[in-house]
Design a protein around this motif. Structure first.
Motif, PDB file in Angstrom:
ATOM      1  N   UNK A  13      26.921  46.600  24.165  1.00  0.00           N
ATOM      2  CA  UNK A  13      28.151  45.809  24.190  1.00  0.00           C
ATOM      3  C   UNK A  13      27.927  44.518  23.411  1.00  0.00           C
ATOM      4  N   UNK A  14      28.962  44.068  22.725  1.00  0.00           N
ATOM      5  CA  UNK A  14      28.872  42.823  21.965  1.00  0.00           C
ATOM      6  C   UNK A  14      29.623  41.701  22.653  1.00  0.00           C
ATOM      7  N   UNK A  18      33.311  41.515  25.232  1.00  0.00           N
ATOM      8  CA  UNK A  18      33.487  40.940  26.568  1.00  0.00           C
ATOM      9  C   UNK A  18      34.521  39.820  26.568  1.00  0.00           C
ATOM     10  N   UNK A  19      34.588  39.061  25.499  1.00  0.00           N
ATOM     11  CA  UNK A  19      35.614  38.023  25.390  1.00  0.00           C
ATOM     12  C   UNK A  19      37.005  38.656  25.383  1.00  0.00           C
ATOM     13  N   UNK A 112      27.275  53.788  29.025  1.00  0.00           N
ATOM     14  CA  UNK A 112      26.093  53.549  29.843  1.00  0.00           C
ATOM     15  C   UNK A 112      26.486  52.707  31.058  1.00  0.00           C
ATOM     16  N   UNK A 113      25.722  52.872  32.130  1.00  0.00           N
ATOM     17  CA  UNK A 113      25.971  52.033  33.303  1.00  0.00           C
ATOM     18  C   UNK A 113      25.803  50.552  32.956  1.00  0.00           C
ATOM     19  N   UNK A 119      30.901  44.951  31.336  1.00  0.00           N
ATOM     20  CA  UNK A 119      32.355  44.813  31.283  1.00  0.00           C
ATOM     21  C   UNK A 119      32.920  44.360  32.623  1.00  0.00           C
ATOM     22  N   UNK A 120      32.374  44.901  33.721  1.00  0.00           N
ATOM     23  CA  UNK A 120      32.827  44.487  35.050  1.00  0.00           C
ATOM     24  C   UNK A 120      32.526  43.010  35.291  1.00  0.00           C
ATOM     25  N   UNK A 121      31.351  42.561  34.835  1.00  0.00           N
ATOM     26  CA  UNK A 121      30.980  41.151  34.989  1.00  0.00           C
ATOM     27  C   UNK A 121      31.934  40.256  34.200  1.00  0.00           C
ATOM     28  N   UNK A 122      32.290  40.686  32.990  1.00  0.00           N
ATOM     29  CA  UNK A 122      33.197  39.897  32.160  1.00  0.00           C
ATOM     30  C   UNK A 122      34.572  39.788  32.809  1.00  0.00           C
ATOM     31  N   UNK A 123      35.094  40.910  33.287  1.00  0.00           N
ATOM     32  CA  UNK A 123      36.410  40.899  33.935  1.00  0.00           C
ATOM     33  C   UNK A 123      36.382  40.000  35.171  1.00  0.00           C
TER      34      UNK A 123
END
Length: 225
Positions: A13-14, A18-19, A112-113, A119-123
């Motif tokens: 992921x970049x 995430x932004x 991947x997990x 992504x979950x952390x970013x949200x």
């Protein structure tokens, strides 16, 4: 986005990935299951009584009450001192515990997990900031962890996302990485020590290596909220 993440979506992921999740973060709800009068901070009612913004009730004056809270209109009407009671509203601190260990470098054809966790952390981070609360993180891999102190700022969220991306893009087979299941407890213990008693701790992990100590720390974190 780095060349690696651009060429291998779902594997890495970049930062700009995430932004871009900021808008999705607005649609997530972290409403508590606890009753309205539970001891919570944030946009949640608490038992702390004060001159806050949320009016709760008018009741008779009792010795020790703040005379500034007297409702003079009600006092004159009932010919007995009455005060206005409020629920004080404070912000709630949230700590994200984000797993980027080698055990997370596995997944389905979709992602991947480790990517799903990022992504979950970013949200979650965007949601907390959007609610006006402070957000911090403990992002860990098999060797160490990165701590980001909780603050209420966009810069802090970007710092969290950068830490996640750094550890995410370090993952891979044949890179000399050694799985360390015990890092889960190390990260959880650090987050527990840093978080105030009324903070929300959100753990994003596959819980590889979880044991009795893990369950005890998670239970204590839940009981403290």
């Amino acid at each position: 986005m780095t060349e690696t993440s651009a060429n291998m979506p779902g594997v890495y992921v970049g930062l700009h990935d995430l932004i871009a999740l900021e808008y999705r973060g607005r649609k997530v709800s972290f409403l508590p299951r606890q009753p309205v009068h539970s001891l919570l901070s944030g946009r949640f009612a608490s038992r702390m009584r004060g001159r806050g913004l949320n009016f709760e009730e008018i009741r008779d004056y009792r010795p020790g009450d703040d005379v500034r809270s007297i409702d003079w209109k009600e006092t004159a009407r009932l010919r007995k001192p009455h005060i206005r009671v409020f629920n004080e509203e404070r912000d709630r601190q949230t700590i994200l515990v984000v797993d980027q260990r080698l055990s997370m470098f596995f997944g389905s054809r979709h992602a991947m997990k480790s990517v799903t966790a990022a992504e979950a952390a970013a949200i979650g981070a965007w949601r907390v900031l959007g609610a006006g609360d402070r957000v911090g993180a403990v992002v860990f891999n098999d060797r160490d962890f990165i701590e980001v102190r909780a603050r209420r700022s966009r810069a802090t969220v970007l710092q969290i996302l950068a830490a996640v991306v750094t550890q995410n893009q370090a993952l891979g087979v044949g890179r000399g990485l050694v799985s360390a299941p015990t890092m889960l407890n190390t990260a959880l213990d650090h987050a527990r020590r840093r978080a105030p008693h009324d903070a929300a701790v959100i753990i994003i992990s596959d819980f590889d290596g979880a044991d009795a100590a893990t369950r005890d720390m998670v239970a204590r974190a839940g009981a403290a909220q």
